[in-house]
Design an enzyme around this catalytic site. Structure first.
Site, PDB file in Angstrom:
ATOM      1  N   ASN A  37      63.979  25.053  41.832  1.00 44.46           N
ATOM      2  CA  ASN A  37      62.701  24.335  41.680  1.00 44.46           C
ATOM      3  C   ASN A  37      61.519  25.147  42.224  1.00 44.46           C
ATOM      4  OD1 ASN A  37      63.114  24.214  44.401  1.00 44.46           O
ATOM      5  ND2 ASN A  37      62.952  21.980  44.581  1.00 44.46           N
ATOM      6  N   ASP A  38      61.728  26.440  42.490  1.00 39.12           N
ATOM      7  CA  ASP A  38      60.704  27.403  42.900  1.00 39.12           C
ATOM      8  C   ASP A  38      60.352  27.307  44.381  1.00 39.12           C
ATOM      9  OD1 ASP A  38      59.218  29.632  41.983  1.00 39.12           O
ATOM     10  OD2 ASP A  38      57.366  28.468  42.107  1.00 39.12           O
ATOM     11  N   HIS A 130      37.655  38.711  60.186  1.00 42.06           N
ATOM     12  CA  HIS A 130      36.416  38.820  59.418  1.00 42.06           C
ATOM     13  C   HIS A 130      35.188  38.410  60.218  1.00 42.06           C
ATOM     14  CE1 HIS A 130      33.882  39.019  55.884  1.00 42.06           C
ATOM     15  NE2 HIS A 130      33.513  37.764  56.048  1.00 42.06           N
ATOM     16  N   ASP A 169      26.013  44.769  56.234  1.00 42.41           N
ATOM     17  CA  ASP A 169      25.212  43.568  56.500  1.00 42.41           C
ATOM     18  C   ASP A 169      25.028  43.418  58.004  1.00 42.41           C
ATOM     19  OD1 ASP A 169      27.591  42.289  57.552  1.00 42.41           O
ATOM     20  OD2 ASP A 169      28.178  41.937  55.480  1.00 42.41           O
ATOM     21  N   LYS A 192      21.679  42.171  53.415  1.00 44.01           N
ATOM     22  CA  LYS A 192      22.500  41.714  52.288  1.00 44.01           C
ATOM     23  C   LYS A 192      22.346  40.227  52.049  1.00 44.01           C
ATOM     24  CE  LYS A 192      27.055  40.969  52.520  1.00 44.01           C
ATOM     25  NZ  LYS A 192      28.511  41.214  52.632  1.00 44.01           N
ATOM     26  N   ARG A 194      24.506  37.370  49.628  1.00 45.86           N
ATOM     27  CA  ARG A 194      25.643  37.161  48.724  1.00 45.86           C
ATOM     28  C   ARG A 194      25.401  35.934  47.852  1.00 45.86           C
ATOM     29  NH1 ARG A 194      30.758  38.835  48.174  1.00 45.86           N
ATOM     30  NH2 ARG A 194      30.687  40.079  50.094  1.00 45.86           N
ATOM     31  N   ASP A 218      32.979  48.886  57.171  1.00 46.39           N
ATOM     32  CA  ASP A 218      33.138  47.455  56.888  1.00 46.39           C
ATOM     33  C   ASP A 218      34.511  47.015  57.393  1.00 46.39           C
ATOM     34  OD1 ASP A 218      32.413  44.971  56.019  1.00 46.39           O
ATOM     35  OD2 ASP A 218      32.185  45.509  53.910  1.00 46.39           O
TER      36      ASP A 218
END
Length: 323
Positions: A37-38, A130, A169, A192, A194, A218
């Protein structure tokens, strides 16, 4: 090292094997199977009872598969009576989902942190998140490493007397400033904005780059749209040379090929927190093999050793670069 067990998921077993080689311990086997069933099933095939267990798994494509696999590894270790479970996550992809910048938007960075803790993680070892606030999403201790020393050691082979480190940035400017101090270089940043995941504009570069050797720094490069936009702005000021550096070289959708095709880019440097995409890597050879991949396995191994022995991990950043 006694009473330690290191397991790897399927995301980056080569990195896990390298970490274990530096630690001088075997990489314990993991079996990942899939039902009809994955659904996934994970079995840790070594004794975990009362041991210090480390699970190495960056969240890379396919991210959701590797995330569920990591959650199941945590659950298996907890069910096997592990003394402590440390998730070694060199790349936390959901860290980009760190703020509510639109109505009714999910905060994946916090949700996945909660899932890992609920699955049994008692500590997290991460590399170059990040954004700094992601550290606070976890309700367990987080050891947050960076790759600036490895990158600085690489660029130390060049003449840095007229070098400027450029952040794409202002959000990454603090990291770029720290890197510039390590190199004895100047620092600059792009202004910058986005609009979408792959659509950004950089109106100007704040700082001196004219006639200087530029290192673009970065935290990660995915599609490369930000770096390509920054290169256009840098060219308007006439830098002497351009090199690109990042911690996480994701290089999605042919980004490595596009960056390598830039004639004035001398070098693209990343670390092995994630596997370099094989297809892109082969394609970029046409453009002169500009990619340099640095290993962060020694840094991860030393952090694992210090965590296991109850020593300071932050002391890693205070030691001289040549150590």
């Amino acid at each position: 090292m006694r009473d330690i067990a290191v397991f790897s998921g399927s995301a980056h077993p080569e990195l896990a094997a390298e970490v274990c080689a530096h630690l001088g311990v075997p990489l314990s086997p993991t079996r990942v199977s899939r039902f009809a069933n994955d659904c996934l099933e994970v079995q840790l095939q070594a004794n975990c009872r009362e041991r210090d267990v480390f699970l190495i798994q960056p969240l890379v494509k396919p991210v959701q598969e590797h995330l569920v696999e990591l959650l199941l590894m945590c659950d298996a270790a907890r069910g096997a009576s592990a003394g402590r479970i440390t998730v070694v996550m060199p790349h936390y992809s959901y860290a980009r989902s760190d703020k509510k910048d639109a109505p009714r938007i999910s905060l994946g960075g916090r949700l996945v942190a909660d899932l890992l803790v609920a699955a049994g993680a008692s500590r997290v070892l991460a590399m170059t998140l990040h954004a700094p606030q992601v550290h606070g999403f976890f309700s367990v201790p987080v050891d947050h490493l960076h790759a600036l020393r490895e990158l600085a050691a690489h660029f130390g082979q060049y003449d840095l007397t007229r070098t400027t480190v450029v952040s794409p940035d202002l959000g990454n400017a603090k990291e770029a400033a720290a890197f510039a101090r390590m190199l004895g270089a100047q620092v600059a940043a792009g202004a910058k904005q986005r609009y979408a995941d792959d659509r950004v504009t950089i109106s100007s570069v704040i700082g001196d780059v004219a006639g200087r050797d530029v290192i673009v720094l970065d935290d990660e490069i995915a599609k490369g749209s930000t770096v390509l936009e920054l290169l256009d702005r840098l060219r308007e000021s006439g830098p002497c040379s351009i090199r690109i550096a990042c911690t996480h070289g994701l290089f999605a959708s042919g980004a490595l090929e596009r960056l390598s095709a830039q004639q004035d880019v001398l070098e693209i440097v990343c670390t092995n927190t994630v596997p370099v995409p094989v297809d892109d890597h082969e394609e970029h050879r046409v453009h002169g093999d500009k990619l340099r991949v640095l290993s962060i396995a020694p840094a991860l191994a030393e952090a694992v050793r210090r965590i296991h022995n109850g020593e300071s991990v932050s002391a890693l950043f205070d030691a001289p670069r040549g150590e």
